[in-house]
Design a protein around this motif. Structure first.
Motif, PDB file in Angstrom:
ATOM      1  N   GLU A 127       0.817  -1.217   0.000  1.00  0.00           N
ATOM      2  CA  GLU A 127       0.000   0.000   0.000  1.00  0.00           C
ATOM      3  C   GLU A 127       0.846   1.260   0.000  1.00  0.00           C
ATOM      4  O   GLU A 127       0.518   2.230  -0.678  1.00  0.00           O
ATOM      5  N   ASN A 128       1.961   1.246   0.715  1.00  0.00           N
ATOM      6  CA  ASN A 128       2.782   2.446   0.790  1.00  0.00           C
ATOM      7  C   ASN A 128       3.552   2.717  -0.497  1.00  0.00           C
ATOM      8  O   ASN A 128       4.226   3.732  -0.613  1.00  0.00           O
ATOM      9  N   GLN A 129       3.433   1.833  -1.502  1.00  0.00           N
ATOM     10  CA  GLN A 129       4.086   2.051  -2.791  1.00  0.00           C
ATOM     11  C   GLN A 129       3.086   2.299  -3.928  1.00  0.00           C
ATOM     12  O   GLN A 129       3.481   2.449  -5.075  1.00  0.00           O
ATOM     13  N   GLU A 130       1.794   2.367  -3.598  1.00  0.00           N
ATOM     14  CA  GLU A 130       0.781   2.587  -4.634  1.00  0.00           C
ATOM     15  C   GLU A 130       0.947   3.932  -5.329  1.00  0.00           C
ATOM     16  O   GLU A 130       0.785   4.039  -6.538  1.00  0.00           O
ATOM     17  N   THR A 131       1.302   4.966  -4.577  1.00  0.00           N
ATOM     18  CA  THR A 131       1.502   6.286  -5.175  1.00  0.00           C
ATOM     19  C   THR A 131       2.697   6.260  -6.124  1.00  0.00           C
ATOM     20  O   THR A 131       2.652   6.839  -7.215  1.00  0.00           O
ATOM     21  N   ALA A 132       3.762   5.569  -5.740  1.00  0.00           N
ATOM     22  CA  ALA A 132       4.944   5.451  -6.606  1.00  0.00           C
ATOM     23  C   ALA A 132       4.603   4.673  -7.874  1.00  0.00           C
ATOM     24  O   ALA A 132       5.075   5.020  -8.969  1.00  0.00           O
ATOM     25  N   LEU A 133       3.773   3.630  -7.756  1.00  0.00           N
ATOM     26  CA  LEU A 133       3.351   2.869  -8.929  1.00  0.00           C
ATOM     27  C   LEU A 133       2.552   3.758  -9.873  1.00  0.00           C
ATOM     28  O   LEU A 133       2.788   3.766 -11.084  1.00  0.00           O
TER      29      LEU A 133
END
Length: 83
Positions: free
Chosen positions: A54-60
């Motif tokens: 979840e903490n990498q969804e923005t980066a994706l």
């Protein structure tokens, strides 16, 4: 005990862009920082969302936009996203 025939529940994000091959899009995603690891299925780039914390969804999301924008920035529509 493992069951290799059993699949784990997941959601696949399948992305296709007009004017860009799936291979080219996959390469562009891999070149992002951080790199996005995906596979190609049925002519689309497939990202297994089970592998994205979840903490990498923005980066994706940012990596997808950047990879699509670079070659399709001439105007508007960058392609389709299907779940």
């Amino acid at each position: 005990m493992t069951a290799p025939e059993e699949g784990l529940p997941t959601t696949i994000l399948a992305v296709a862009a007009r004017g860009m091959s799936a291979r080219r899009l996959e390469e562009r995603l891999r070149a992002q920082d951080p790199p996005v690891v995906a596979r190609i299925e049925e002519g689309r780039v497939a990202i297994d969302l089970r592998t994205v914390p979840e903490n990498q969804e923005t980066a994706l999301r940012a990596a997808l936009i950047a990879a699509l924008r670079d070659e399709t920035s001439a105007g508007g529509d960058v392609g389709g996203v299907r779940r």
